[in-house]
Design a protein around this motif. Structure first.
Motif, mmCIF file in Angstrom:
data_model
loop_
_atom_site.group_PDB
_atom_site.id
_atom_site.type_symbol
_atom_site.label_atom_id
_atom_site.label_comp_id
_atom_site.label_asym_id
_atom_site.label_seq_id
_atom_site.Cartn_x
_atom_site.Cartn_y
_atom_site.Cartn_z
ATOM 1 N N ASP A 1 0.808 -1.218 0.000
ATOM 2 C CA ASP A 1 0.000 0.000 0.000
ATOM 3 C C ASP A 1 0.844 1.272 0.000
ATOM 4 O O ASP A 1 0.578 2.206 -0.751
ATOM 5 C CB ASP A 1 -0.927 -0.019 1.216
ATOM 6 N N GLN A 2 1.859 1.317 0.856
ATOM 7 C CA GLN A 2 2.664 2.524 1.037
ATOM 8 C C GLN A 2 4.134 2.160 1.158
ATOM 9 O O GLN A 2 4.487 1.002 1.356
ATOM 10 C CB GLN A 2 2.240 3.262 2.307
ATOM 11 N N ASP B 1 8.023 4.125 2.645
ATOM 12 C CA ASP B 1 8.709 5.289 3.202
ATOM 13 C C ASP B 1 10.134 5.338 2.648
ATOM 14 O O ASP B 1 10.552 4.474 1.884
ATOM 15 C CB ASP B 1 8.684 5.292 4.729
ATOM 16 N N ARG C 1 5.605 9.323 4.013
ATOM 17 C CA ARG C 1 5.228 8.082 3.322
ATOM 18 C C ARG C 1 4.702 8.439 1.938
ATOM 19 O O ARG C 1 4.232 9.530 1.690
ATOM 20 C CB ARG C 1 4.205 7.322 4.140
ATOM 21 N N TYR C 2 4.764 7.466 1.051
ATOM 22 C CA TYR C 2 4.344 7.672 -0.330
ATOM 23 C C TYR C 2 3.474 6.512 -0.773
ATOM 24 O O TYR C 2 3.580 5.403 -0.245
ATOM 25 C CB TYR C 2 5.572 7.771 -1.248
ATOM 26 N N ARG C 3 2.634 6.754 -1.761
ATOM 27 C CA ARG C 3 1.837 5.693 -2.381
ATOM 28 C C ARG C 3 1.724 5.973 -3.866
ATOM 29 O O ARG C 3 1.980 7.093 -4.324
ATOM 30 C CB ARG C 3 0.474 5.569 -1.733
#
Length: 114
Positions: free
Chosen positions: A55-56, A58, A109-111
């Motif tokens: 999902d995500q 970092d 965090r990134y997605r």
């Protein structure tokens, strides 16, 4: 073969040689930037592949994924590799956000961008 044909042949050869020289010189001048772009692109592909199953992500996880990634051009022996993945990860994240591959969430965090 007449003298005029020989002169035209020599001038044609000189013109082609000059064009190839300028092309090669330009390639060698931009090689560093091209290698950096290839390395960023290759690393971004690894991150996107990871995010297809998760999902995500970092920066620490990005650094782990990018450790040891190598890139090069097929006509050159010169290669680049990620040596300090912790320093490379923020630059990769910024590149991926600029390319609209990722969106930044809170907490670093990134997605994947939907």
């Amino acid at each position: 073969m007449s003298t005029g044909q020989m002169i035209l042949g020599i001038l044609g050869f000189a013109l082609v040689t000059a064009i190839l020289y300028v092309w090669g010189l330009r390639r060698s001048m931009t090689q560093g930037a091209d290698l950096e772009r290839i390395l960023l692109s290759k690393s971004a592909g690894k991150v996107v592949h990871y995010l297809k199953g998760h999902d995500q992500i970092d920066l620490a996880q990005m650094a782990q994924l990018c450790a040891g990634v190598k890139a090069g051009q097929f006509w050159s022996r010169r290669r680049v590799a990620v040596q300090d993945s912790r320093a490379f990860a923020p630059r990769l994240a910024r590149y991926m956000v600029d390319q609209q591959l990722l969106e930044e969430l809170s907490g670093g965090r990134y997605r994947l961008k939907p």
